[in-house]
Design an enzyme around this catalytic site. Structure first.
Site, PDB file in Angstrom:
ATOM      1  N   HIS A  71       0.868  -1.412  -0.106  1.00 40.65           N
ATOM      2  CA  HIS A  71      -0.018  -0.130   0.314  1.00 40.65           C
ATOM      3  C   HIS A  71       1.042   1.195   0.203  1.00 40.65           C
ATOM      4  O   HIS A  71       0.401   2.404   0.120  1.00 40.65           O
ATOM      5  CB  HIS A  71      -0.667  -0.064   1.357  1.00 40.65           C
ATOM      6  N   LYS A 121       6.612   2.558  -3.124  1.00 39.93           N
ATOM      7  CA  LYS A 121       7.247   1.525  -3.515  1.00 39.93           C
ATOM      8  C   LYS A 121       6.271   0.968  -4.471  1.00 39.93           C
ATOM      9  O   LYS A 121       7.070  -0.010  -5.504  1.00 39.93           O
ATOM     10  CB  LYS A 121       6.943   0.113  -2.125  1.00 39.93           C
ATOM     11  N   GLU A 168      -1.200  -6.902   9.135  1.00 40.81           N
ATOM     12  CA  GLU A 168      -0.212  -6.545  10.005  1.00 40.81           C
ATOM     13  C   GLU A 168       0.713  -7.133  10.370  1.00 40.81           C
ATOM     14  O   GLU A 168       1.411  -8.060   9.662  1.00 40.81           O
ATOM     15  CB  GLU A 168      -0.549  -6.473  11.525  1.00 40.81           C
ATOM     16  N   ASP A 212       9.330  -6.345   1.751  1.00 39.97           N
ATOM     17  CA  ASP A 212       9.617  -5.541   3.082  1.00 39.97           C
ATOM     18  C   ASP A 212      11.031  -5.277   2.685  1.00 39.97           C
ATOM     19  O   ASP A 212      12.410  -5.741   2.458  1.00 39.97           O
ATOM     20  CB  ASP A 212       9.664  -6.669   3.639  1.00 39.97           C
ATOM     21  N   PHE A 217      11.627   8.662  -2.089  1.00 37.02           N
ATOM     22  CA  PHE A 217      10.857   8.752  -1.000  1.00 37.02           C
ATOM     23  C   PHE A 217      11.348   7.811   0.317  1.00 37.02           C
ATOM     24  O   PHE A 217      12.867   7.494   0.345  1.00 37.02           O
ATOM     25  CB  PHE A 217       9.339   7.201  -1.491  1.00 37.02           C
ATOM     26  N   ASP A 242      15.221   8.373   1.465  1.00 37.10           N
ATOM     27  CA  ASP A 242      16.264   8.585   0.597  1.00 37.10           C
ATOM     28  C   ASP A 242      17.223  10.609   0.482  1.00 37.10           C
ATOM     29  O   ASP A 242      18.033   9.661   0.200  1.00 37.10           O
ATOM     30  CB  ASP A 242      15.395   8.684  -1.154  1.00 37.10           C
ATOM     31  N   LYS A 292      18.413   5.702  -9.318  1.00 39.81           N
ATOM     32  CA  LYS A 292      18.888   5.223  -8.341  1.00 39.81           C
ATOM     33  C   LYS A 292      18.294   3.025  -8.749  1.00 39.81           C
ATOM     34  O   LYS A 292      19.445   2.415  -7.897  1.00 39.81           O
ATOM     35  CB  LYS A 292      16.784   5.201  -7.351  1.00 39.81           C
TER      36      LYS A 292
HETATM   37  P1  IMP Z   1       7.694  -1.442   4.949  1.00 37.34           P
HETATM   38  O1  IMP Z   1       6.322  -0.739   4.317  1.00 37.34           O
HETATM   39  O2  IMP Z   1       7.281  -1.960   5.852  1.00 37.34           O
HETATM   40  O3  IMP Z   1       8.780  -2.678   3.611  1.00 37.34           O
HETATM   41  O4  IMP Z   1       8.188  -0.530   4.889  1.00 37.34           O
HETATM   42  C1  IMP Z   1       9.596   0.203   4.252  1.00 37.34           C
HETATM   43  C2  IMP Z   1       9.885   1.551   4.800  1.00 37.34           C
HETATM   44  O5  IMP Z   1      11.494   1.372   4.856  1.00 37.34           O
HETATM   45  C3  IMP Z   1       9.538   2.950   4.305  1.00 37.34           C
HETATM   46  O6  IMP Z   1       8.518   2.674   4.577  1.00 37.34           O
HETATM   47  C4  IMP Z   1      10.353   2.926   4.038  1.00 37.34           C
HETATM   48  O7  IMP Z   1      10.303   4.525   5.322  1.00 37.34           O
HETATM   49  C5  IMP Z   1      12.082   2.676   3.878  1.00 37.34           C
HETATM   50  N1  IMP Z   1      12.441   1.989   3.084  1.00 37.34           N
HETATM   51  C6  IMP Z   1      12.087   1.394   2.260  1.00 37.34           C
HETATM   52  N2  IMP Z   1      12.993   1.247   0.771  1.00 37.34           N
HETATM   53  C7  IMP Z   1      13.230   2.663   0.736  1.00 37.34           C
HETATM   54  C8  IMP Z   1      13.818   3.208  -0.300  1.00 37.34           C
HETATM   55  O8  IMP Z   1      14.147   2.584  -1.714  1.00 37.34           O
HETATM   56  N3  IMP Z   1      13.907   4.516   0.022  1.00 37.34           N
HETATM   57  C9  IMP Z   1      13.758   4.843   0.845  1.00 37.34           C
HETATM   58  N4  IMP Z   1      13.173   4.871   1.949  1.00 37.34           N
HETATM   59  C10 IMP Z   1      12.888   3.145   2.059  1.00 37.34           C
END
Ligand code: IMP
Length: 212
Positions: free
Chosen positions: A16, A20, A47, A76, A162, A165, A185
């Protein structure tokens, strides 16, 4: 090790997170899938109860595959700072709070580094990690992990990308991920090695499950 091939067709991106989803769509674009996101299908967001990137990627992909009856791909990922014992790590999204305030989350990282007296480059090592999980409706799982190492910089630089970064400068580069276009990137083509953690995991996934 032999991997199961993913045949072209509908694929759910079990996320969501808009940043990503955009990046995964860009990485999937050359392969001709009909991609829908978990949000598009109104699937509930499970969750994240796992204590590893692997466990959380698997549970997200499994939930979406079971709910949709389609192969589902989850990522993840997180930002791991060595001097903070790997934090925020799997809690990277949670550090930004319910308002997804990443300016605050980045400030928090910097404040904690300052408390540790981490000022030199070697005290400010960080990495991004991404684990991709692909689950088929019959429960079969394939998983791939990508990492990229670099330095945590302050102040934040750049408005692209995002999450964290703007405070991450990958080794061998002069600019942060926040200053790079998404092509830079990812740093990925079918022949070049990838740069970002997500593109590195994706390259392994593509070689194992999409090509040949
Ligand atoms: P997830 O949805 O629990 O996997 O949360 C991953 C979190 O890690 C994201 O909300 C970002 O805060 C951080 N994150 C993961 N990949 C990136 C990236 O490519 N750039 C910047 N932050 C990232």
């Amino acid at each position: 090790m032999s991997h199961r091939k993913l045949e072209p067709g509908r694929l759910v991106v079990a996320s969501h997170n808009k940043g990503k989803i955009r990046e995964i769509n860009e990485l999937l674009a050359p392969f001709g899938f009909d991609v829908v996101s978990a949000g598009d299908l109104d699937l509930p967001e499970p969750e994240e109860t796992g204590t590893t990137f692997e466990a959380n990627a698997e549970l997200k992909a499994r939930a979406a595959a079971e709910a949709s009856g389609l192969p589902s791909l989850a990522d993840d990922s997180g930002f791991c700072v060595a001097a903070l014992g790997g934090d925020p790590g799997i809690y990277s999204a949670r550090w930004a709070g319910p308002d997804k305030d990443f300016a605050m989350a980045m400030r928090n990282v910097e404040e904690k580094l300052q408390e540790k007296g981490a000022v030199s480059a070697d005290q400010r090592r960080g990495s991004f990690v991404a684990v991709l999980a692909l689950v088929w409706p019959d429960g079969h799982l394939e998983q791939f992990r990508g990492e990229v190492e670099g330095e945590v910089v302050w102040p934040p630089c750049g408005e692209k990308g995002f999450g964290y970064d703007p405070i991450f400068r990958p080794d061998g580069h002069e600019r942060t991920f926040g200053e790079m276009t998404s092509e830079e990137k990812h740093g990925w083509s079918r022949t070049e090695p990838a740069l970002s953690h997500r593109a590195r995991a994706f390259q392994m996934f593509a070689r194992a499950c999409l090509e040949g």
